[in-house]
Design a protein around this motif. Structure first.
Motif, short mmCIF file in Angstrom:
data_model
loop_
_atom_site.label_atom_id
_atom_site.label_comp_id
_atom_site.label_asym_id
_atom_site.label_seq_id
_atom_site.Cartn_x
_atom_site.Cartn_y
_atom_site.Cartn_z
N ASP A 111 -4.17 10.77 4.64
CA ASP A 111 -3.05 9.82 4.57
C ASP A 111 -1.98 10.05 5.63
N SER A 169 -7.87 -6.01 -6.77
CA SER A 169 -8.69 -5.06 -6.01
C SER A 169 -10.08 -4.93 -6.58
N THR A 192 0.83 8.53 -2.16
CA THR A 192 1.49 9.35 -3.17
C THR A 192 1.44 10.82 -2.78
N GLU A 217 0.86 -1.18 0.00
CA GLU A 217 0.00 0.00 0.00
C GLU A 217 0.90 1.23 0.00
N ARG A 227 -4.09 -3.32 1.62
CA ARG A 227 -4.84 -2.95 0.42
C ARG A 227 -3.94 -2.19 -0.54
N GLY A 228 -3.56 -2.82 -1.62
CA GLY A 228 -2.77 -2.16 -2.64
C GLY A 228 -3.66 -1.61 -3.74
N ASP A 229 -3.08 -0.86 -4.66
CA ASP A 229 -3.85 -0.30 -5.76
C ASP A 229 -4.36 -1.39 -6.69
N GLN A 230 -3.56 -2.44 -6.92
CA GLN A 230 -3.92 -3.49 -7.86
C GLN A 230 -4.39 -4.78 -7.17
N GLU A 239 6.23 7.96 -3.97
CA GLU A 239 5.35 6.89 -3.51
C GLU A 239 5.95 6.33 -2.22
#
Length: 389
Positions: free
Chosen positions: A217, A295, A61, A58, A325-328, A281
């Protein structure tokens, strides 16, 4: 006469059959035209992905600017006329090295006067002590004279400007003969604005990135988290970095609340310059070799997480627990096993033709008049010939 009528009747019968044939053909063509022209979305096959083992990260940015890890402004603290400037922009200096100086005549005279006052006060006190007539005031006078002498010596030393730290001279704002009226000298912490002074010394070897992150964030950020910095001017040379600090207080602009974060760059490119813009990132959570699904397969409502699983051709919903939880990809901590097939959102692949205005031509009844031709019901009209009514 009768034979003529029979021939005429046959003609009308033939013509009638011809009309039926033409009308039937037109209707058939009309139906075929619409069946082929009104495109329909094709039903796509169910898209699935296997639950598999992978690394999940995770990231947060942000955008910011490259800055020197150390930049200091050196300025004369007293008044005087600049007597020498010993460096120029681009010179590499070390801490304590002479940068410039002002005329020392006035400062030297003040030191001489102050020292004479010390000598006189000391002699007065010694003489009084020898006679047994010394007083506390005489000791106080000596102490005051010594203090004044020390201040005069400091002023004399301040006529020489020295480097506050190691680095490269990036600014010289004076020349010999200029009058200076005093100021402050010292190092400036990493900020979005460069320090100003008679001479500015900047460390061009150790860089940091100062970026702003969204208030949603900032709670995820911690010191020593790893990050990847991409400088806009050097997109093919990503730089590794670590978080070194997170601002306690936010900045607000146009009702947008952000928090500053500082990152130290590791082995930056030799061509990197202060002030260059960059994106970053920051890895705030990671898991290695864990079960994960795309996801897009995960549905979250409140605190509940579910996926649709395809088993023996049938779809069913399953509740799952998630980790990183990652972006992909999203880590699955419970609820699924390896190689199960999760259903992904459908993507329409059919084509839909839009009806537009078309002009067609057709054949109507024999005779004269206007009939319906090949015009499409989207606004098209056809022209033809038919029996006048």
């Amino acid at each position: 006469m009768r034979s003529g009528r029979r021939r005429l009747s046959r003609v009308w019968v033939i013509n009638g059959l011809l009309v039926v044939v033409l009308v039937g053909g037109g209707v058939a063509g009309y139906l075929v035209f619409f069946a082929s022209d009104s495109g329909a979305s094709s039903t796509t096959a169910v898209r699935t992905a296997a639950v598999s083992s992978r690394d999940v990260s995770e990231v947060v940015t942000a955008a910011g600017a490259v800055q020197s890890g150390y930049s200091a402004a050196a300025s004369f603290s007293g008044t005087g006329t600049v007597a020498s400037v010993d460096v120029k922009v681009g010179d590499v200096v070390t801490k304590g090295q002479k940068l410039a100086s002002v005329d020392t005549a006035q400062a030297s005279l003040q030191v001489t006067i102050a020292q004479n006052n010390v000598n006189q006060a000391y002699q007065t006190l010694v003489d009084a002590q020898a006679k047994g007539t010394s007083t506390p005031q005489q000791q106080t006078a000596l102490d005051s004279a010594v203090l004044a002498r020390d201040q005069a010596n400091e002023a004399l030393a301040a006529t020489t400007l020295t480097a506050p730290g190691d680095g490269t001279v990036t600014s010289v704002s004076g020349k010999v003969g200029d009058k200076v009226s005093g100021g402050s000298s010292g190092a400036a912490a990493t900020t979005t604005t460069a320090p100003t002074g008679f001479v500015v010394v900047t460390d061009l070897k150790n860089f940091v990135l100062h970026a702003n992150v969204a208030e949603s964030d900032v709670s995820k950020l911690k010191v020593d988290q790893a990050a990847t910095v991409t400088v806009n001017a050097l997109p093919s040379q990503p730089v590794q970095a670590k978080v070194t600090g997170v601002d306690l207080l936010p900045t607000t602009s146009n009702n947008v609340v952000q928090y500053g974060v500082t990152l130290a760059l590791t082995d930056p490119p030799a061509t990197l310059k202060p002030g260059q813009s960059a994106s970053v990132e920051i890895t705030v959570a990671s898991a290695t070799g864990v079960l994960a699904v795309p996801s897009a397969a995960l549905s979250t409502i409140g605190a509940a997480n579910t996926v649709t699983v395809l088993e023996n051709g049938a779809e069913s919903r399953k509740s799952v627990e998630v980790g990183v939880r990652g972006d992909q990809y999203v880590q699955i901590t419970s609820g699924l096993t390896a190689n199960e097939q999760v259903v992904l959102p459908q993507v329409a692949t059919g084509t839909q033709q839009q009806g537009g205005n078309r002009v067609g031509t057709g054949t109507g009844f024999p005779g004269t008049g206007t009939g319906v031709g090949g015009g499409r019901v989207g606004g098209g009209t056809g022209t033809g010939t038919g029996p006048g009514r």
